[in-house]
Design a protein around this motif. Structure first.
Motif, short mmCIF file in Angstrom:
data_model
loop_
_atom_site.label_atom_id
_atom_site.label_comp_id
_atom_site.label_asym_id
_atom_site.label_seq_id
_atom_site.Cartn_x
_atom_site.Cartn_y
_atom_site.Cartn_z
N PHE A 284 0.73 -1.24 -0.05
CA PHE A 284 0.06 -0.19 0.12
C PHE A 284 1.21 1.09 -0.07
O PHE A 284 1.79 0.96 0.71
CB PHE A 284 -1.18 -0.22 1.01
N LYS A 285 0.46 2.27 -1.09
CA LYS A 285 0.67 3.81 -0.79
C LYS A 285 0.00 4.64 -0.84
O LYS A 285 -0.99 4.55 -0.43
CB LYS A 285 1.80 3.88 -2.12
N PHE A 286 1.05 5.41 -0.08
CA PHE A 286 0.93 6.75 0.98
C PHE A 286 0.10 7.45 -0.49
O PHE A 286 0.23 7.54 -1.50
CB PHE A 286 1.41 7.37 1.47
N LYS A 287 -1.10 7.99 0.01
CA LYS A 287 -2.15 9.20 -1.21
C LYS A 287 -0.89 9.89 -1.44
O LYS A 287 0.11 10.28 -0.25
CB LYS A 287 -3.32 9.68 -0.66
N SER A 288 -1.07 10.82 -2.54
CA SER A 288 -0.10 12.34 -3.18
C SER A 288 -0.89 12.80 -1.55
O SER A 288 -1.81 12.96 -0.53
CB SER A 288 -1.12 12.58 -3.71
N GLU A 289 0.66 14.10 -1.95
CA GLU A 289 0.17 15.56 -0.51
C GLU A 289 -0.94 16.06 -0.81
O GLU A 289 -1.42 16.40 0.03
CB GLU A 289 1.29 16.23 -0.53
N GLU A 290 -1.42 16.37 -1.34
CA GLU A 290 -2.65 16.90 -1.86
C GLU A 290 -3.84 16.46 -1.48
O GLU A 290 -4.20 16.98 -1.31
CB GLU A 290 -3.28 17.10 -3.66
N GLU A 291 -4.26 15.05 -1.64
CA GLU A 291 -4.97 14.03 -1.29
C GLU A 291 -5.08 14.44 0.15
O GLU A 291 -6.52 14.59 0.74
CB GLU A 291 -5.23 12.78 -1.91
N MET A 292 -3.92 14.19 0.91
CA MET A 292 -3.61 14.08 2.30
C MET A 292 -4.00 15.03 2.71
O MET A 292 -4.88 15.40 3.68
CB MET A 292 -2.48 13.70 2.32
N GLN A 293 -4.12 16.16 2.06
CA GLN A 293 -4.10 17.79 2.17
C GLN A 293 -5.82 18.02 2.81
O GLN A 293 -6.36 17.86 3.74
CB GLN A 293 -3.46 19.31 1.81
N LYS A 294 -6.48 17.39 1.67
CA LYS A 294 -7.92 17.53 1.91
C LYS A 294 -8.45 16.71 2.66
O LYS A 294 -9.31 16.68 3.58
CB LYS A 294 -8.23 16.72 -0.13
N ILE A 295 -8.20 15.40 2.57
CA ILE A 295 -8.50 14.64 3.74
C ILE A 295 -8.46 15.05 5.02
O ILE A 295 -9.64 15.35 5.82
CB ILE A 295 -8.11 13.61 3.80
N MET A 296 -7.15 16.15 5.92
CA MET A 296 -6.75 16.84 7.04
C MET A 296 -7.82 17.72 7.07
O MET A 296 -8.56 18.37 7.89
CB MET A 296 -5.98 17.09 6.83
N GLU A 297 -8.08 18.51 5.48
CA GLU A 297 -9.11 19.59 5.61
C GLU A 297 -10.80 19.06 6.09
O GLU A 297 -10.89 19.84 6.53
CB GLU A 297 -9.18 20.73 4.62
N GLU A 298 -10.98 18.34 5.90
CA GLU A 298 -12.08 17.60 5.79
C GLU A 298 -12.69 16.90 6.98
O GLU A 298 -13.27 17.42 7.88
CB GLU A 298 -12.73 16.14 4.50
N ARG A 299 -12.00 16.71 7.78
CA ARG A 299 -11.47 16.21 9.27
C ARG A 299 -11.89 17.61 10.43
O ARG A 299 -12.36 17.39 10.60
CB ARG A 299 -9.99 15.27 9.60
N GLU A 300 -10.82 18.03 9.76
CA GLU A 300 -10.90 19.68 10.66
C GLU A 300 -12.18 19.82 10.79
O GLU A 300 -12.83 21.06 11.89
CB GLU A 300 -10.04 20.53 9.80
#
Length: 145
Positions: A64-80
């Motif tokens: 399994f590979k990590f998602k891109s920085e952009e995808e991770m940033q979007k996830i973090m923004e959604e969580r916040e």
């Protein structure tokens, strides 16, 4: 549940990996199913890896590979945004309860109920509301109030 596995799963770590989805089954031990072309290839009991480093290493070891920085940033923004919405909802509920309690106090005072009786009654109500809020948070899978 196993403490570190719980942190890993409830903390949303699986969302950070590409092609990973999670399904909750209450009362079941946490298991990682690995599929290829729609067929189950492997089944791993996560309880045997109750350490964050082991869990992260396991995910990488299995390809399994990590998602891109952009995808991770979007996830973090959604969580916040979700956390912010929960905080706002709790504050609205708190303000509503304060107003409701104040109206009740005013009504009871108008009926001539003494202050000591009012205080005891409202402490009991407050304790009951806190208990209900804790039960509601637990039912939603959150440990916070």
């Amino acid at each position: 549940m196993y403490p570190k596995v719980r942190i890993f799963l409830k903390g949303g770590y699986p969302e950070l990996y590409q092609n990973v989805s999670m399904t909750w089954k209450e009362g079941h031990d946490p298991v990682l199913f690995i599929y290829k072309n729609g067929e189950e290839q492997e089944k791993i009991r996560l309880a045997e890896h109750d350490d964050m480093e082991q869990l992260e290493a396991l995910m990488l070891e299995k390809g399994f590979k990590f998602k891109s920085e952009e995808e991770m940033q979007k996830i973090m923004e959604e969580r916040e945004a979700m956390a912010h919405a929960r905080r706002e909802e709790r504050e609205r509920e708190r303000q509503f309860n304060i107003l409701k309690r104040q109206k009740l106090i005013d009504k009871e005072r108008a009926q001539g109920i003494d202050s000591k009786t009012l205080l005891l009654k409202h402490r009991e109500e407050r304790d009951q509301q806190r208990k209900e809020a804790a039960e509601k948070a637990a039912a939603q899978g959150r440990d916070e109030l």
